[in-house]
Scaffold this motif. Structure first.
Motif, short mmCIF file in Angstrom:
data_model
loop_
_atom_site.label_atom_id
_atom_site.label_comp_id
_atom_site.label_asym_id
_atom_site.label_seq_id
_atom_site.Cartn_x
_atom_site.Cartn_y
_atom_site.Cartn_z
N VAL A 39 0.86 -1.18 0.00
CA VAL A 39 0.00 0.00 0.00
C VAL A 39 0.90 1.23 0.00
O VAL A 39 1.86 1.30 0.77
CB VAL A 39 -0.92 0.02 1.24
CG1 VAL A 39 -1.62 1.38 1.37
CG2 VAL A 39 -1.96 -1.08 1.14
N HIS A 40 0.59 2.18 -0.87
CA HIS A 40 1.39 3.40 -1.04
C HIS A 40 0.61 4.56 -0.41
O HIS A 40 -0.53 4.83 -0.80
CB HIS A 40 1.61 3.64 -2.54
CG HIS A 40 2.47 4.80 -2.87
ND1 HIS A 40 2.03 6.10 -2.80
CD2 HIS A 40 3.75 4.86 -3.32
CE1 HIS A 40 3.00 6.91 -3.18
NE2 HIS A 40 4.05 6.19 -3.49
N VAL A 41 1.21 5.25 0.56
CA VAL A 41 0.54 6.36 1.24
C VAL A 41 1.33 7.64 1.02
O VAL A 41 2.56 7.66 1.23
CB VAL A 41 0.38 6.11 2.75
CG1 VAL A 41 -0.40 7.25 3.40
CG2 VAL A 41 -0.32 4.78 3.00
N ARG A 57 -3.43 10.14 1.30
CA ARG A 57 -4.12 9.22 0.39
C ARG A 57 -3.38 7.89 0.38
O ARG A 57 -2.17 7.85 0.21
CB ARG A 57 -4.16 9.79 -1.02
CG ARG A 57 -4.81 8.83 -2.04
CD ARG A 57 -4.75 9.37 -3.45
NE ARG A 57 -5.60 10.54 -3.61
CZ ARG A 57 -5.18 11.72 -4.02
NH1 ARG A 57 -3.89 11.91 -4.25
NH2 ARG A 57 -6.00 12.72 -4.16
N ALA A 58 -4.12 6.82 0.58
CA ALA A 58 -3.57 5.47 0.54
C ALA A 58 -4.05 4.78 -0.73
O ALA A 58 -5.25 4.77 -1.02
CB ALA A 58 -3.99 4.69 1.77
N CYS A 59 -3.12 4.22 -1.49
CA CYS A 59 -3.45 3.55 -2.75
C CYS A 59 -3.02 2.09 -2.68
O CYS A 59 -1.95 1.77 -2.14
CB CYS A 59 -2.73 4.22 -3.92
SG CYS A 59 -3.13 5.96 -4.17
N LEU A 60 -3.83 1.22 -3.23
CA LEU A 60 -3.47 -0.18 -3.33
C LEU A 60 -2.36 -0.33 -4.37
O LEU A 60 -2.51 0.11 -5.51
CB LEU A 60 -4.69 -1.01 -3.74
CG LEU A 60 -5.80 -1.11 -2.69
CD1 LEU A 60 -7.05 -1.74 -3.29
CD2 LEU A 60 -5.33 -1.91 -1.47
N ASN A 64 1.88 5.66 -6.39
CA ASN A 64 0.77 6.60 -6.28
C ASN A 64 -0.13 6.44 -7.49
O ASN A 64 0.25 6.78 -8.61
CB ASN A 64 1.31 8.04 -6.22
CG ASN A 64 0.22 9.06 -5.98
OD1 ASN A 64 -0.97 8.77 -6.10
ND2 ASN A 64 0.60 10.28 -5.66
N ALA A 65 -1.33 5.91 -7.27
CA ALA A 65 -2.24 5.61 -8.38
C ALA A 65 -2.70 6.87 -9.10
O ALA A 65 -3.23 6.77 -10.21
CB ALA A 65 -3.44 4.83 -7.87
N TYR A 66 -2.55 8.05 -8.49
CA TYR A 66 -2.95 9.28 -9.14
C TYR A 66 -1.86 9.83 -10.04
O TYR A 66 -2.05 10.83 -10.74
CB TYR A 66 -3.37 10.32 -8.10
CG TYR A 66 -4.77 10.11 -7.61
CD1 TYR A 66 -5.80 10.97 -7.99
CD2 TYR A 66 -5.08 9.03 -6.79
CE1 TYR A 66 -7.09 10.75 -7.57
CE2 TYR A 66 -6.38 8.81 -6.36
CZ TYR A 66 -7.37 9.68 -6.74
OH TYR A 66 -8.67 9.46 -6.32
N TYR A 85 -5.98 -6.02 -6.85
CA TYR A 85 -7.02 -5.00 -6.66
C TYR A 85 -6.44 -3.58 -6.75
O TYR A 85 -5.34 -3.31 -6.25
CB TYR A 85 -7.71 -5.18 -5.31
CG TYR A 85 -8.53 -6.44 -5.24
CD1 TYR A 85 -9.83 -6.49 -5.73
CD2 TYR A 85 -7.98 -7.61 -4.71
CE1 TYR A 85 -10.57 -7.66 -5.69
CE2 TYR A 85 -8.72 -8.78 -4.65
CZ TYR A 85 -10.01 -8.80 -5.14
OH TYR A 85 -10.74 -9.97 -5.10
N ARG A 86 -7.23 -2.70 -7.38
CA ARG A 86 -6.92 -1.28 -7.44
C ARG A 86 -7.93 -0.51 -6.59
O ARG A 86 -9.05 -0.98 -6.38
CB ARG A 86 -6.98 -0.76 -8.87
CG ARG A 86 -5.89 -1.28 -9.79
CD ARG A 86 -5.87 -0.52 -11.11
NE ARG A 86 -4.76 -0.95 -11.94
CZ ARG A 86 -4.82 -1.91 -12.84
NH1 ARG A 86 -5.99 -2.54 -13.04
NH2 ARG A 86 -3.77 -2.25 -13.55
N GLY A 87 -7.54 0.68 -6.15
CA GLY A 87 -8.44 1.52 -5.37
C GLY A 87 -7.64 2.41 -4.45
O GLY A 87 -6.43 2.25 -4.30
N SER A 88 -8.31 3.39 -3.86
CA SER A 88 -7.61 4.30 -2.96
C SER A 88 -8.58 4.86 -1.93
O SER A 88 -9.81 4.71 -2.05
CB SER A 88 -6.97 5.45 -3.74
OG SER A 88 -7.95 6.25 -4.38
N LEU A 89 -8.02 5.53 -0.94
CA LEU A 89 -8.79 6.10 0.17
C LEU A 89 -8.09 7.38 0.60
O LEU A 89 -6.87 7.45 0.66
CB LEU A 89 -8.85 5.09 1.31
CG LEU A 89 -9.46 5.48 2.65
CD1 LEU A 89 -10.08 4.24 3.30
CD2 LEU A 89 -8.40 6.06 3.59
#
Length: 276
Positions: A39-41, A57-60, A64-66, A85-89
């Motif tokens: 997980v990348h934060v 932001r935490a990304c699976l 950094n998914a952005y 899995y992809r996704g972020s929070l």
């Protein structure tokens, strides 16, 4: 603190997340137990304030998914599953300091929605990692580095936003001005038909005076509220443009302060070397 380990209870079982060495603006957690992968934060701006970097932001995945997309084989997966899995929070605090979480769509590498149990597991792991970074002593450095990374793109967006909202305001104001003569013409036409009906009642004239979609009467009603509506909407567009200008100015001022701070640090190093 750089090797902190978390134990996260999830619907899929216990997940262990170990924070690696900070890489500039990011902390990468390696996952074990009920999940494998990382997980990348990183830091990010507050959702209502583009110039305030107070959220994380935490990304699976390991990146950094952005900014970039992780390869499918690098995406985290359940220990007993084969799908990545992809996704972020995003995690930030509200005006009274309460945590607020925004979860962005979770999906498999193939684009499928995870089951509710899996989604809850992914969310729990992302939130735990984000909360950990929020409590780190080096959070200010993470947020500063994130702001420096994102500022050029944010300034481009905010400059575009100012131009866009100003153009929309001008369009709406022009529409409001055009609505006044159109309203007067519509009212005059309605009264003309009303006088014809008074002088010589006829079903056709009565239909022209009735209120239904597309009728002369409905057109008058629309013209009566159109100008005030456009002016109100134009005012909102001006507010949005001013807000974007203020946020862009805030980012630029922070850039200037950071450069000055960097120059000051460089001068201090040169002075120390000179004394030696």
């Amino acid at each position: 603190m750089n090797r902190d380990s978390l134990t996260v209870a999830t619907p899929a079982g216990t997940v262990h997340a170990t924070a690696g060495l900070r890489r500039g603006d990011a902390v990468v957690f390696e996952l074990g137990g009920a999940m494998r992968g990382s997980v990348h934060v990183t830091g990010t701006h507050h959702p209502q304030h583009w110039d305030r970097f107070t959220a994380v932001r935490a990304c699976l995945g390991p990146v950094n998914a952005y900014q970039t997309t992780a390869p499918d084989d690098a995406l985290p997966r359940l220990a007993r599953g084969s799908s990545g899995y992809r996704g972020s929070l995003r995690l930030h605090t509200d005006v009274v300091g309460r945590p607020e979480v925004s979860v962005y769509p979770m999906e498999t590498a193939a684009g499928h929605e995870p089951s509710p149990k899996t989604a809850a597991t992914l969310t729990a792991v992302l939130r735990a990692c984000a909360e950990h970074v929020m409590q780190r002593e080096d959070l200010p450095a993470i947020l500063t580095a994130s702001r420096e990374r994102d500022t050029p793109a944010l300034l481009r967006f905010l400059d575009w936003s100012v131009t866009h909202h100003q153009a929309e305001a001008a369009r709406l104001e022009a529409e409001a001005r055009a609505a006044h003569p159109a309203r007067r013409a519509a009212v005059a036409a309605w009264w003309t038909v009303a006088r014809w009906f008074t002088a010589s009642p006829h079903p056709v004239l009565l239909v022209m005076l009735a209120d239904y979609p597309g009728s002369l009467s409905r057109h008058v009603s629309v013209m009566q509220w159109l100008a005030p509506y456009c002016l109100t909407a134009a005012s909102r567009e001006h507010d949005q443009a001013r807000r974007a200008e203020t946020e862009a100015a805030g980012l630029r001022n922070q850039q200037i302060r950071q450069r000055r701070r960097g120059l000051t640090d460089s001068e201090r190093v040169r002075n120390d070397l000179t004394r030696r």
